[in-house]
Design a protein around this motif. Structure first.
Motif, PDB file in Angstrom:
ATOM      1  N   TYR A 143      39.378  82.331  61.047  1.00  0.00           N
ATOM      2  CA  TYR A 143      40.488  83.128  61.573  1.00  0.00           C
ATOM      3  C   TYR A 143      41.176  82.420  62.743  1.00  0.00           C
ATOM      4  CZ  TYR A 143      38.226  86.718  58.764  1.00  0.00           C
ATOM      5  OH  TYR A 143      37.661  87.419  57.719  1.00  0.00           O
ATOM      6  N   THR A 177      36.362  83.433  53.903  1.00  0.00           N
ATOM      7  CA  THR A 177      36.757  84.790  54.269  1.00  0.00           C
ATOM      8  C   THR A 177      36.457  85.809  53.179  1.00  0.00           C
ATOM      9  OG1 THR A 177      39.008  84.292  53.539  1.00  0.00           O
ATOM     10  CG2 THR A 177      38.525  84.038  55.880  1.00  0.00           C
ATOM     11  N   TYR A 180      31.157  87.586  52.540  1.00  0.00           N
ATOM     12  CA  TYR A 180      30.861  88.501  53.638  1.00  0.00           C
ATOM     13  C   TYR A 180      29.443  88.361  54.177  1.00  0.00           C
ATOM     14  CZ  TYR A 180      35.299  90.621  52.398  1.00  0.00           C
ATOM     15  OH  TYR A 180      36.631  90.824  52.154  1.00  0.00           O
ATOM     16  N   ILE A 188      36.071  86.677  63.823  1.00  0.00           N
ATOM     17  CA  ILE A 188      37.206  87.590  63.810  1.00  0.00           C
ATOM     18  C   ILE A 188      37.232  88.451  65.074  1.00  0.00           C
ATOM     19  CG2 ILE A 188      36.137  89.583  62.617  1.00  0.00           C
ATOM     20  CD1 ILE A 188      38.729  89.766  60.963  1.00  0.00           C
ATOM     21  N   TYR A 192      40.486  88.654  67.516  1.00  0.00           N
ATOM     22  CA  TYR A 192      41.142  89.900  67.900  1.00  0.00           C
ATOM     23  C   TYR A 192      41.279  90.003  69.420  1.00  0.00           C
ATOM     24  CZ  TYR A 192      40.787  91.876  63.166  1.00  0.00           C
ATOM     25  OH  TYR A 192      40.929  92.124  61.820  1.00  0.00           O
ATOM     26  N   ARG A 214      44.520  96.157  61.778  1.00  0.00           N
ATOM     27  CA  ARG A 214      43.667  95.192  61.071  1.00  0.00           C
ATOM     28  C   ARG A 214      42.192  95.609  61.136  1.00  0.00           C
ATOM     29  NH1 ARG A 214      45.165  89.876  59.981  1.00  0.00           N
ATOM     30  NH2 ARG A 214      47.417  89.480  60.088  1.00  0.00           N
ATOM     31  N   ILE A 215      41.745  96.081  62.282  1.00  0.00           N
ATOM     32  CA  ILE A 215      40.350  96.503  62.407  1.00  0.00           C
ATOM     33  C   ILE A 215      40.065  97.679  61.474  1.00  0.00           C
ATOM     34  CG2 ILE A 215      38.641  97.528  63.969  1.00  0.00           C
ATOM     35  CD1 ILE A 215      39.877  95.887  66.234  1.00  0.00           C
ATOM     36  N   ASN A 218      39.583  96.331  58.102  1.00  0.00           N
ATOM     37  CA  ASN A 218      38.248  95.723  58.015  1.00  0.00           C
ATOM     38  C   ASN A 218      37.172  96.781  57.807  1.00  0.00           C
ATOM     39  OD1 ASN A 218      39.106  93.340  60.612  1.00  0.00           O
ATOM     40  ND2 ASN A 218      39.222  93.077  58.400  1.00  0.00           N
ATOM     41  N   THR A 221      36.909  97.916  54.330  1.00  0.00           N
ATOM     42  CA  THR A 221      36.598  96.879  53.349  1.00  0.00           C
ATOM     43  C   THR A 221      35.096  96.859  53.093  1.00  0.00           C
ATOM     44  OG1 THR A 221      38.459  95.529  54.118  1.00  0.00           O
ATOM     45  CG2 THR A 221      36.747  94.412  52.835  1.00  0.00           C
ATOM     46  N   PHE A 224      32.730  94.214  54.635  1.00  0.00           N
ATOM     47  CA  PHE A 224      32.485  94.196  56.070  1.00  0.00           C
ATOM     48  C   PHE A 224      31.504  95.286  56.514  1.00  0.00           C
ATOM     49  CE2 PHE A 224      36.445  91.659  56.637  1.00  0.00           C
ATOM     50  CZ  PHE A 224      35.938  90.709  57.506  1.00  0.00           C
ATOM     51  N   PHE A 231      31.977  95.939  64.875  1.00  0.00           N
ATOM     52  CA  PHE A 231      33.347  96.428  64.988  1.00  0.00           C
ATOM     53  C   PHE A 231      33.418  97.628  65.928  1.00  0.00           C
ATOM     54  CE2 PHE A 231      34.315  94.146  60.949  1.00  0.00           C
ATOM     55  CZ  PHE A 231      35.444  93.473  61.395  1.00  0.00           C
TER      56      PHE A 231
END
Length: 325
Positions: A143, A177, A180, A188, A192, A214-215, A218, A221, A224, A231
């Motif tokens: 990233y 990317t 995982y 990442i 950020y 974006r978070i 994530n 997803t 993640f 996070f």
């Protein structure tokens, strides 16, 4: 300019052949493998042209891409010209091509592009005035684009947009990317934080909104899922910044990011029954402070401690057993 980043598949010889046949068109830099960011940095340092662009080894561009982007830059006096990206997914044989913005323009509303534009933190779909790179270089990380491009865009006086999918991004199954289980994905978090910290004050709100969005993507997803605790801890650190953002606070969906700050995560100090698990936890959860292998029974030094400490131990034990299964 071709940067051969320690290739082992015959690429170096092909690069040399191109340079010998068309010396007025091609130059090559051979170097030991150091990663995508440092390879790009080598090209940036050696470049002499007025404009820069980047094409990764697995990708390709349409024949008219750079002629069109240069013409747009000359006409609009933009420091960065953006185009759309066509993504080719090798594993599923699927292709997507989405518009970065609703309309082509010689004068992009930069705040709008930072907040809502697709591929705004991607290097390949942009032509840059070489002057843009005077104070920027990529870090050696995953990233690396996200780490600096939002900052660079926020410092531009003018950005233009060509509504054509000129850049073909080939996402092969082994992509970093998309893997995982790769602990390098923790980069990442750094990207950020850097993006928000370095953004120009004028666009601080737009960049913060972009990062929050974006978070949330994530967190939604599946791949993640194993990084959810990291996070959440990142959101706790950034919560004051998120709450100070008018764009986030006025968007009910993006505002939900602050709700994650109150969620529980596993303790950062782990007590692990199986000694051979320790290396695995360090590999895939490098942010944990300590992992202590102990005997199968409750450790003697915990027997006299509070019930809270014992509960942490047994909760951790159940979680580890679940992971092992």
């Amino acid at each position: 300019m071709i940067v051969d980043d320690g290739s082992t598949d015959g690429t170096a010889a092909i690069c040399d052949q191109y340079c010998e046949r068309w010396p007025h068109l091609f130059r090559v830099i051979h170097r030991r493998n150091q990663g995508q960011g440092p390879a790009r940095n080598a090209g940036i340092t050696a470049a002499h042209g007025r404009y820069l662009g980047f094409v990764d080894a697995d990708d390709w561009v349409e024949p008219t891409m750079y002629a069109t982007l240069v013409a747009t830059a000359e006409r609009s006096h933009a420091q960065i010209v953006v185009c759309d990206v066509r993504k080719i997914y090798a594993a599923t044989h699927r292709t997507t091509s989405l518009l970065s913005l609703p309309d082509a323009t010689d004068h992009v509303a930069i705040a709008t592009y930072l907040k809502y534009g697709l591929n705004n933190a991607y290097s390949g779909n942009k032509l840059y005035a070489r002057s843009c790179w005077q104070k920027y270089r990529y870090q050696r990380m995953v990233y690396e684009d996200l780490d600096i491009l939002l900052d660079m865009l926020s410092c531009c006086a003018r950005v233009a947009y060509v509504q054509q999918p000129f850049y073909n991004y080939y996402k092969h199954a082994g992509s970093t990317t998309l893997d995982y289980t790769n602990p390098r994905l923790f980069d990442i978090m750094t990207a950020y934080q850097d993006a928000i910290e370095h953004a120009k004050v004028t666009y601080q709100d737009a960049v913060t909104y972009c990062i929050a969005k974006r978070i949330l993507i994530n967190l939604a997803t599946p791949g993640f899922a194993d990084y959810r605790a990291e996070f959440i801890e990142l959101i706790r650190q950034l919560r004051p910044t998120f709450e100070a953002s008018p764009s986030i606070m006025s968007d009910p969906e993006i505002k939900k990011i602050c709700d994650y700050a109150g969620q529980l995560t596993l303790p950062r100090r782990f007590i692990c029954e199986h000694e051979d698990w320790v290396q695995s936890w360090h590999q895939y959860s490098r942010n944990f402070k300590t992992i202590i292998p102990v005997a199968k029974a409750l450790p003697a030094d915990l027997r006299q401690r509070s019930n809270h400490s014992k509960l942490d131990y047994w909760c951790c034990k159940r979680y580890l057993n679940k992971v092992a299964c």
